[in-house]
Design a protein around this motif. Structure first.
Motif, PDB file in Angstrom:
ATOM      1  N   UNK A  47       0.629  -1.033   0.056  1.00 49.90           N
ATOM      2  CA  UNK A  47       0.080   0.197   0.104  1.00 49.90           C
ATOM      3  C   UNK A  47       0.679   1.284   0.053  1.00 49.90           C
ATOM      4  N   UNK A  48       1.892   0.989  -0.665  1.00 49.72           N
ATOM      5  CA  UNK A  48       2.969   2.398  -0.900  1.00 49.72           C
ATOM      6  C   UNK A  48       2.441   3.425  -1.514  1.00 49.72           C
ATOM      7  N   UNK A  49       2.371   4.679  -1.352  1.00 51.65           N
ATOM      8  CA  UNK A  49       1.626   5.601  -2.021  1.00 51.65           C
ATOM      9  C   UNK A  49       2.887   7.022  -2.297  1.00 51.65           C
ATOM     10  N   UNK A  50       4.055   6.700  -1.788  1.00 51.22           N
ATOM     11  CA  UNK A  50       4.949   7.812  -2.023  1.00 51.22           C
ATOM     12  C   UNK A  50       6.227   6.974  -2.578  1.00 51.22           C
ATOM     13  N   UNK A  61       7.808  11.867  -1.931  1.00 53.14           N
ATOM     14  CA  UNK A  61       6.855  12.674  -2.677  1.00 53.14           C
ATOM     15  C   UNK A  61       5.747  11.455  -3.061  1.00 53.14           C
ATOM     16  N   UNK A  62       4.610  12.183  -3.043  1.00 53.25           N
ATOM     17  CA  UNK A  62       3.056  11.259  -3.308  1.00 53.25           C
ATOM     18  C   UNK A  62       3.305  10.784  -4.882  1.00 53.25           C
ATOM     19  N   UNK A  66      -1.838   6.315  -7.435  1.00 55.96           N
ATOM     20  CA  UNK A  66      -2.990   6.113  -6.583  1.00 55.96           C
ATOM     21  C   UNK A  66      -3.875   7.558  -6.476  1.00 55.96           C
ATOM     22  N   UNK A  67      -3.194   8.644  -6.861  1.00 54.20           N
ATOM     23  CA  UNK A  67      -4.128   9.864  -6.914  1.00 54.20           C
ATOM     24  C   UNK A  67      -5.166   9.831  -7.803  1.00 54.20           C
ATOM     25  N   UNK A 115       5.819  16.465  -0.731  1.00 52.55           N
ATOM     26  CA  UNK A 115       4.976  17.180  -1.889  1.00 52.55           C
ATOM     27  C   UNK A 115       4.375  16.162  -2.686  1.00 52.55           C
ATOM     28  N   UNK A 116       3.927  16.434  -3.689  1.00 48.54           N
ATOM     29  CA  UNK A 116       3.075  15.842  -4.894  1.00 48.54           C
ATOM     30  C   UNK A 116       3.928  15.674  -5.917  1.00 48.54           C
TER      31      UNK A 116
END
Length: 246
Positions: A47-50, A61-62, A66-67, A115-116
Motif C-alpha cells: 500500500x505504498x503511495x510515496x 513524494x506522493x 493512486x491519486x 509534496x506531490x
C-alpha cells in the motif's frame, strides 16, 4: 453537495465532521461528506503511495498513480472541482468559499510528506488552495478549515439564513462587536445605542464599528473596497484621530 476528501489519515476527520454545523448539515441531507484513504487505491502490496524524488533530495513524494486512480474511481464520468491543498496554492478567502459553496461536488486532495508528483498538479487538479503562508505536516487541517467555511454557506445549513452575511470578510470588512446579557458586567456596559431600539442608528453604529475595526486591524482590506462618501468621511476622521495621537 457532495464532498470527497482523499487523505492518508482518515482517522483525523470524524471528530470535526461529526460535530456542530458540519454534523447538522449532513443530518439535514444538505451535504454528503466522504473520506477516502489514498492507500486503498495503491496497487502496491504494501500500500505504498510515496517514493523518493527523481534527482535526489530530502523527503518522499506522493506518487501519481493512486491519486489519479482515486479521483477517477470517485468521480467516474463527472467533472467536479479537484482541489489540491498546498502551501503553494492561491490564498483561501471568503470570496472563494462563497464561490465553492455553489458547486454540486468537490474533491479535496490532502498531501503529506515532501509534496506531490508534479503531474498531479498539471493534469488532474483544477484548483490549488493554501490557508496561509506557513507549512503544516499535511493538507488535512487546511481541508477541514476550507470545508467548514464552504459548508456553512450552503443555503439551509445555518439556523438563520442571514447569519453569515455580516461575518468578517463577507462584506469586505471585519465584523462589528457583539454584546449580550448582562447589560452591565463588572462595570463594563453595553453601548447605549444597542439598547435604544432604533434600528437605523444601530445599523449606522455597526457599520462605523466595522470600518473602525478594519481600519485598525486590516487597513489593506479598505484599499480593495469601493466606499460610499459617508464611509470615506468616517475613515478620514479615523486617520485624523490617529495622526493626532502619534
Amino acid at each position: 453537495m457532495k464532498i470527497h476528501v482523499l487523505t492518508l489519515f482518515p482517522e483525523m476527520f470524524p471528530g470535526v465532521f461529526g460535530s456542530s454545523i458540519l454534523k447538522k448539515a449532513q443530518e439535514k441531507g444538505l451535504v454528503d461528506i466522504q473520506v477516502w484513504n489514498i492507500r486503498d487505491f495503491s496497487d502496491n502490496k504494501h500500500k505504498q503511495v510515496d517514493d523518493y524524488p527523481y534527482g535526489g533530495g530530502a523527503g518522499m513524494v506522493l506518487k501519481p498513480e493512486p491519486i489519479f486512480r482515486a479521483v477517477e474511481t470517485i468521480t467516474q464520468d463527472r467533472h467536479p472541482r479537484i482541489i489540491l491543498m498546498c502551501p503553494q496554492g492561491e490564498r483561501f478567502t471568503q470570496a472563494r468559499a462563497e464561490e465553492l459553496s455553489k458547486e454540486e461536488e468537490l474533491v479535496f486532495i490532502c498531501g503529506h510528506y515532501e509534496g506531490y508528483d508534479e503531474r498531479i498538479r498539471e493534469y488532474l487538479v483544477t484548483d490549488e488552495i493554501s490557508i496561509g503562508d506557513f507549512v503544516l505536516t499535511g493538507g488535512e487541517i487546511p481541508a477541514m478549515a476550507v470545508i467548514d467555511a464552504v459548508v456553512r454557506l450552503i443555503p439551509g445549513v445555518l439556523g438563520q439564513e442571514a447569519s453569515h452575511i455580516h461575518d468578517s470578510f463577507s462584506t469586505g470588512l471585519l465584523e462589528y462587536p457583539h454584546y449580550t446579557r448582562p447589560q452591565d458586567f463588572r462595570g463594563m456596559k453595553v453601548p447605549d445605542v444597542l439598547l435604544s431600539g432604533n434600528h437605523k442608528k444601530i445599523e449606522e453604529w455597526r457599520m462605523e464599528q466595522s470600518l473602525k475595526r478594519t481600519f485598525e486591524r486590516r487597513p489593506d482590506l479598505l484599499e480593495k473596497m469601493e466606499l460610499t462618501p459617508k464611509q470615506k468621511e468616517f475613515i478620514e476622521s479615523l486617520k485624523k484621530k490617529k495622526e493626532t495621537h502619534q
